[in-house]
Design a protein around this motif. Structure first.
Motif, PDB file in Angstrom:
ATOM      1  N   VAL A 103     -23.685 -54.528  88.761  1.00  0.00           N
ATOM      2  CA  VAL A 103     -25.055 -54.974  88.536  1.00  0.00           C
ATOM      3  C   VAL A 103     -25.343 -56.149  89.460  1.00  0.00           C
ATOM      4  CG1 VAL A 103     -26.661 -56.032  86.888  1.00  0.00           C
ATOM      5  CG2 VAL A 103     -25.087 -54.230  86.124  1.00  0.00           C
ATOM      6  N   THR A 104     -26.484 -56.099  90.140  1.00  0.00           N
ATOM      7  CA  THR A 104     -26.957 -57.261  90.891  1.00  0.00           C
ATOM      8  C   THR A 104     -28.383 -57.531  90.434  1.00  0.00           C
ATOM      9  OG1 THR A 104     -27.410 -58.174  93.084  1.00  0.00           O
ATOM     10  CG2 THR A 104     -27.705 -55.808  92.831  1.00  0.00           C
ATOM     11  N   TYR A 105     -28.798 -58.791  90.470  1.00  0.00           N
ATOM     12  CA  TYR A 105     -30.130 -59.106  89.956  1.00  0.00           C
ATOM     13  C   TYR A 105     -30.821 -60.132  90.842  1.00  0.00           C
ATOM     14  CZ  TYR A 105     -27.203 -62.761  87.828  1.00  0.00           C
ATOM     15  OH  TYR A 105     -26.288 -63.769  87.624  1.00  0.00           O
ATOM     16  N   GLY A 106     -32.138 -60.142  90.764  1.00  0.00           N
ATOM     17  CA  GLY A 106     -32.930 -61.053  91.584  1.00  0.00           C
ATOM     18  C   GLY A 106     -34.386 -60.987  91.200  1.00  0.00           C
ATOM     19  N   LYS A 107     -35.256 -61.256  92.174  1.00  0.00           N
ATOM     20  CA  LYS A 107     -36.695 -61.279  91.907  1.00  0.00           C
ATOM     21  C   LYS A 107     -37.442 -60.505  92.987  1.00  0.00           C
ATOM     22  CE  LYS A 107     -36.998 -64.978  88.780  1.00  0.00           C
ATOM     23  NZ  LYS A 107     -38.019 -65.469  87.863  1.00  0.00           N
ATOM     24  N   VAL A 108     -38.549 -59.906  92.606  1.00  0.00           N
ATOM     25  CA  VAL A 108     -39.448 -59.318  93.594  1.00  0.00           C
ATOM     26  C   VAL A 108     -39.899 -60.434  94.526  1.00  0.00           C
ATOM     27  CG1 VAL A 108     -41.692 -58.213  93.955  1.00  0.00           C
ATOM     28  CG2 VAL A 108     -40.232 -57.502  92.025  1.00  0.00           C
ATOM     29  N   ALA A 109     -39.741 -60.225  95.848  1.00  0.00           N
ATOM     30  CA  ALA A 109     -40.032 -61.311  96.783  1.00  0.00           C
ATOM     31  C   ALA A 109     -40.295 -60.793  98.183  1.00  0.00           C
ATOM     32  CB  ALA A 109     -38.858 -62.296  96.821  1.00  0.00           C
ATOM     33  N   GLY A 110     -41.232 -61.455  98.848  1.00  0.00           N
ATOM     34  CA  GLY A 110     -41.397 -61.270 100.283  1.00  0.00           C
ATOM     35  C   GLY A 110     -40.390 -62.152 100.992  1.00  0.00           C
TER      36      GLY A 110
END
Length: 714
Positions: A573-580
């Motif tokens: 599992v890897t996680y993050g944020k919607v981002a430009g």
């Protein structure tokens, strides 16, 4: 300038920089950073992601055909993965008369779904840490003694698990052997193709857009998993029924906004986050450039013929995509590692560790000695491997040479011979001997020019440095060579009757012994084995042992860092944020592209940027249905800060509630170095938006029967 660049990123992306993982991470799903994930916006629990005792999201995530990821999206076993992951299957079902690569394929009902022999889907049933059992009785042993004990322990522990038919146990090390995990796996083998968009959608932008953003690619396709009447794995049979999953993913078509929490669940292939600086330096300055050079020559030759001839395009479509994928990735990797100053940062980190633990300096000094001594052998290994891999003439020669050896040693039984013939039949189906003669001539010339004479067969540099002379020689040899497909045995070629060619094994071996193409490969291999192979491996064994030591030193010395294991094709599992992103000065990429961008790139009749007429009509009529966003556009691709790599292709991108919001398929050019050095400023994964996937299935393919199987979250 560097400081200003970082500040600009902070200004543009405050929420991303503040809350994204600063060091990346591919986490074992039984050991998630639940606290951090919830702080970043996750609404579900870690147990809902992975639970071995009751249905959880992991029951919908599978390893597809050993190299990609896929996910179950309906209660009837519908499977979603990337178009490029199933590209081989589309090609195998394609002919000049029924070109599925160009036209796409959509079954109208289950009876029209296409079987794909050999394709597998692996479900993870459970994960158990078995470090104590595997490393038991290894204290105080030499590395070789420990390796033998560990190998035996793995065999014993694997057999200690009770398994069902169709189930297996795989034990894998992490942290360079400091920990071990057992994976209990169900493997399904009846996998049928349900739907694939045309390449003008599924591969839109092709090689020009590969590894870059903004991206506008509908890189998805659909299969179905079939099981026996007991819902267990079974070989293909008309009596099989759609698999009933423990869990399937609801699909969200809610609008996305920058800063939304995401996580990606899949099977990342290989990362090397904990290498010393000297290793990264060698990758940037020597290894990657060598491999790029060989593939560049290959691709140029293939591309020219594929554009001119439709039959060649179909034959070489999958191979070309494979070759081009790594070629372009390595270029981005070099650029990213240089831009992120990875070598200098690693050197600074090594100095910091050494100041806290003097043993680290000894380790780093030894790394520098070993990598420097290994360098010429590593470089030759890189060139040799790519030359043999890309010159199919040499690949064939290698296979036939193995056949000769097996026959002469009495190890070629009927079953082995049959398997060999079957593999060759598949190979020749997508082989053009004349085209490959041109490729082989050019890569041999490159190898002769780039390689010191002491690594080459005697006289090779003099004989093979001229690509035109090489082509003349190889063409002449090929006219009478069985392996080229032009020479005959028993009045047949491998193209028209492979069984006749192999009817008399001993006669075939005698024929092959006199084949100049085999003699050419044999001389190359002999020189490589004599001058490179053992020398490289001797150093690599020492490097591997030292890397394990260094990994342990990092974990015991740096108490402020949370370590995650490098990817090794196991569930993560890897996680993050919607981002430009802000990859260069004054350049900003938004986080989402739309169908309007597809039309902006549209070039009628172009190999990479043509658009199907029906998609143009839907765009012109704005016939988007429920798949338009609040701005009236259909989202196509989006980026986020999830740490992904090869193997994550086809992985589900999930929202805070565990709903499918996209399909991972690529990384941004500026961040392809994330296998070695994750940098949150540049590292972005690229996903197909769930809205675009459903829009194509519903509006373009008129396959509403598939939409009706799914659970859509509006």
């Amino acid at each position: 300038m560097k400081i200003k660049h970082i500040l600009l990123s902070t200004v543009l992306l405050p929420s991303v920089m503040a809350f994204s993982q600063q060091h990346g991470g591919m986490w074992i799903p039984t050991e998630l950073n639940e606290k951090e994930m919830k702080e970043m916006g996750m609404k579900i629990s870690a147990k809902q992601i992975f639970d071995a005792t009751k249905p959880s999201i992991k029951d919908a995530v599978v390893q597809f055909d050993g190299g990609c990821t896929a996910e179950i999206i309906s209660p009837k076993g519908l499977l979603l993965t990337n178009h490029h992951c199933g590209y081989d299957d589309i090609q195998k079902h394609s002919t000049l008369e029924n070109d599925l690569l160009t036209n796409g394929f959509w079954a109208k009902n289950m009876s029209e779904e296409l079987p794909n022999p050999g394709v597998t889907v692996d479900f993870i049933v459970d994960i158990k840490e078995v470090t104590t059992q595997i490393l038991g009785n290894t204290a105080g042993l030499t590395p070789q003694q420990a390796e033998d004990v560990i190998k035996n322990n793995i065999e014993v522990v694997s057999k200690s698990f009770t398994t069902l038919p169709g189930q297996k146990v795989v034990i894998r090390p992490v942290y360079y052997g400091h920990k071990y995990y057992a994976y209990i796996i169900d493997t399904f083998t009846d996998i049928r193709m349900v739907g694939a968009p045309p390449s003008a959608i599924g591969k839109f932008g092709s090689d020009t857009d590969n590894w870059v953003f903004p991206r506008h690619t509908g890189d998805f396709m659909i299969y179905r998993v079939y099981a026996d009447r007991n819902n267990r794995p079974a070989e293909f049979s008309p009596n099989n029924v759609p698999y009933k999953p423990k869990h399937f993913l609801p699909i969200s078509i809610k609008d996305k906004k920058e800063g939304d929490f995401t996580f990606v669940f899949g099977f990342p292939g290989r990362t090397q986050q904990y290498l010393p600086s000297i290793a990264v330096e060698k990758i940037v300055t020597e290894i990657d450039p060598a491999m790029i050079a060989v593939r560049e020559v290959t691709l140029k030759e293939l591309d020219q013929k594929m554009r001119e001839d439709n039959a060649t395009r179909i034959k070489y479509a999958s191979k070309f995509a494979r070759i081009a994928n790594a070629w372009k990735k390595w270029q981005g990797e070099i650029e990213g590692l240089e831009k992120s100053d990875a070598v200098s940062k690693k050197k600074a980190y090594e100095q910091k560790l050494a100041s806290q633990n003097p043993a680290v300096k000894t380790t780093i000094d030894e790394f520098n000695r070993l990598y420097t001594a290994q360098a010429p052998y590593a470089l030759n290994r890189a060139y040799y491997g790519e030359v043999v891999r890309n010159a199919e003439t040499l690949t064939l020669a290698s296979n036939y040479l193995s056949f000769m050896t097996a026959v002469e040693s009495g190890k070629m039984d009927s079953q082995t011979a049959e398997n060999f013939r079957d593999r060759l039949s598949g190979f020749y189906k997508d082989y053009d001997g004349e085209l490959d003669a041109k490729v082989t001539a050019k890569v041999l010339a490159l190898y002769a020019k780039k390689t010191p004479e002491n690594f080459l067969p005697p006289g090779f540099k003099n004989e093979y440095s001229d690509e035109n002379k090489n082509l003349f020689t190889i063409e002449n040899w090929s006219k009478n060579s069985v392996i080229s497909g032009r020479g005959t045995m028993n009045g047949a070629t491998v193209y028209n009757d492979i069984n006749k060619v192999f009817a008399d094994r001993n006669a075939l071996v005698q024929n092959l012994k006199n084949d100049p193409l085999i003699k050419l490969f044999a001389s190359l291999r002999e020189a490589y084995m004599k001058n490179t192979n053992d020398q490289y491996n001797t150093y690599q064994t020492q490097i591997d042992e030292l890397q394990k030591t260094y990994m342990g030193q990092q974990m015991s010395t740096d108490k402020d860092k949370t370590f995650f294991p490098d990817a090794n094709s196991t569930l993560r599992v890897t996680y993050g944020k919607v981002a430009g992103s802000n990859p260069k000065d004054a350049l900003y990429y938004g986080y989402q592209t739309t169908l309007s961008g597809v039309m902006e790139k549209y070039i009628p009749g172009d190999y990479e940027f043509d658009v199907p007429q029906k998609l143009i009509d839907l765009y012109n009529k704005k016939d988007y249905g429920m798949y338009a966003n609040k701005n009236g556009e259909v989202p196509v691709n989006f980026t986020a800060t999830n740490h992904t790599t090869g193997g994550n292709s086809g992985s589900p991108a999930l929202d805070a509630n565990g709903n499918l919001i996209g399909l991972n398929f690529d990384r941004q050019w500026e961040g392809t170095m994330s296998d070695i050095n994750f940098d949150p400023r540049f590292s972005r994964n690229i996903m197909v938006d769930s809205k675009y996937i459903l829009f194509i299935i519903d509006k373009y393919a008129d396959a509403k029967w598939l939409i009706n199987e799914m659970k859509i979250v509006k």
